[in-house]
Design an enzyme around this catalytic site. Structure first.
Site, mmCIF file in Angstrom:
data_model
loop_
_atom_site.group_PDB
_atom_site.id
_atom_site.type_symbol
_atom_site.label_atom_id
_atom_site.label_comp_id
_atom_site.label_asym_id
_atom_site.label_seq_id
_atom_site.Cartn_x
_atom_site.Cartn_y
_atom_site.Cartn_z
ATOM 1 N N ARG A 1 -19.067 -11.519 6.727
ATOM 2 C CA ARG A 1 -18.794 -11.933 5.339
ATOM 3 C C ARG A 1 -19.027 -10.753 4.384
ATOM 4 N NH1 ARG A 1 -18.877 -16.334 1.595
ATOM 5 N NH2 ARG A 1 -20.451 -16.145 -0.051
ATOM 6 N N LYS B 1 -21.238 -24.134 -0.819
ATOM 7 C CA LYS B 1 -22.542 -24.620 -1.269
ATOM 8 C C LYS B 1 -22.380 -25.600 -2.425
ATOM 9 C CE LYS B 1 -25.401 -20.641 0.055
ATOM 10 N NZ LYS B 1 -26.320 -19.589 -0.438
ATOM 11 N N HIS C 1 -22.941 -13.485 8.762
ATOM 12 C CA HIS C 1 -23.005 -13.007 7.382
ATOM 13 C C HIS C 1 -22.647 -11.531 7.273
ATOM 14 C CE1 HIS C 1 -23.910 -15.512 3.971
ATOM 15 N NE2 HIS C 1 -24.395 -14.476 3.316
ATOM 16 N N ARG D 1 -19.013 -18.465 5.165
ATOM 17 C CA ARG D 1 -20.390 -18.634 5.612
ATOM 18 C C ARG D 1 -20.361 -19.391 6.938
ATOM 19 N NH1 ARG D 1 -20.446 -20.215 0.052
ATOM 20 N NH2 ARG D 1 -21.690 -18.805 -1.278
ATOM 21 N N TYR E 1 -21.990 -5.803 -3.928
ATOM 22 C CA TYR E 1 -21.036 -5.055 -3.119
ATOM 23 C C TYR E 1 -20.567 -3.776 -3.802
ATOM 24 C CZ TYR E 1 -21.125 -9.322 -0.430
ATOM 25 O OH TYR E 1 -21.555 -10.397 0.308
ATOM 26 N N HIS F 1 -18.922 -17.560 -4.804
ATOM 27 C CA HIS F 1 -20.145 -17.306 -5.563
ATOM 28 C C HIS F 1 -20.104 -18.058 -6.889
ATOM 29 C CE1 HIS F 1 -21.163 -13.243 -3.430
ATOM 30 N NE2 HIS F 1 -21.594 -14.293 -2.769
#
Length: 289
Positions: free
Chosen positions: A235, A164, A232, A140, A267, A258
């Site tokens: 990514r 995150k 992104h 990210r 995806y 994730h």
């Protein structure tokens, strides 16, 4: 529920946020059912409005916005006007089509890293390494900006990334990428800086988000005409290309950082689109005679 009394009766905030949506609902109720008071409306009236919007060809996203406006209106009336219940609370919303991530073609990636000329100075080397890490590691933007010099472990050929919610993950780094990082370090040392961040500006300061975005957008503009040209996108391309080459979804989830597999499964839809395209172009029954 005429427009004048409607605007006076309900909060300025509610009307301002959803003015056109609520006026459309008011007009429908008055025209179709001759009802101008919220207390006389029920679930059937609202469902009829939603059905009419759908028949008129309105997109699900716009219909759902109108439903939200109506729900907010009834909630306000319950809190401030003494209404007993919200008949819009459990209205069935139309499903919105899932928005697939924007992904670069393999040819565009090949052009980006093998045919685009990067300056051989500090800035050119930095920009190329930034693009490489976005695509090769699926970072990210904030993760790349916050990389430190000691985030790179040359011995273990890995990189420590803080994602995150301060969730840390380890990403493998290829030998060729480590060589690129070493070359970058040599030029980075020529920029007087006490900053511990891996990526810095030409003035030796920590990179800032808009600079990273602008840099990526400028380079991607040379290899694609897609509307989206952001970090992104690289990514998304990283994850999609891994999946296309046979990587399992759980591994991709860990590499992306994730928290759940559900976030990674988007995806699979992108890969399915590619399979459909290959099928249409390759299967004998789909060949033009």
């Amino acid at each position: 529920m005429d427009h004048l009394s409607f605007q006076k009766r309900y909060s300025k905030h509610t009307v301002t946020a959803y003015r056109n949506d609520l006026y459309a609902f008011a007009d429908f109720c008055e025209t179709t059912f001759e009802i101008s008071d919220l207390s006389n409306l029920n679930r059937r009236h609202i469902s009829s409005f939603v059905a009419q919007l759908s028949e008129d060809g309105m997109l699900p996203r716009s219909i759902n916005r109108k439903i939200s406006a109506i729900q907010s209106l009834f909630e306000y009336a319950i809190r401030h006007q003494g209404l007993k219940k919200n008949p819009a609370r459990n209205i069935v919303r139309p499903k919105t089509p899932e928005k697939l991530p924007s992904v670069l073609r393999s040819e565009s990636i090949d052009t980006l890293f093998n045919r685009i000329e990067f300056a051989d100075d500090f800035e050119g080397m930095r920009d190329r390494l930034m693009l490489t890490l976005f695509y090769a590691c699926g970072l990210r933007r904030e993760e790349l900006i916050n990389l430190n010099i000691d985030s790179i472990d040359f011995h273990d050929q890995s990189m420590k990334v803080l994602g995150k919610r301060n969730k840390e993950r380890i990403i493998p780094v290829s030998k060729s990428m480590l060589n690129q990082i070493r070359e970058y370090f040599e030029l980075r040392n020529s920029v007087a800086s006490k900053d511990a961040n891996l990526f810095i500006t030409t003035k030796g300061k920590k990179l800032y988000p808009s600079l990273v975005y602008k840099t990526v957008k400028n380079y991607l503009s040379t290899v694609t005409t897609m509307d989206k040209k952001s970090p992104h996108v690289l990514r998304h391309t990283f994850a999609t290309h891994l999946l296309n080459e046979g990587a399992n979804l759980q591994s991709i989830k860990e590499l992306l950082g994730h928290s759940s597999l559900a976030s990674t499964q988007v995806y699979t839809h992108t890969s399915l689109d590619k399979l459909k395209d290959v099928y249409r172009k390759s299967h004998p029954r789909n060949q033009k005679k």
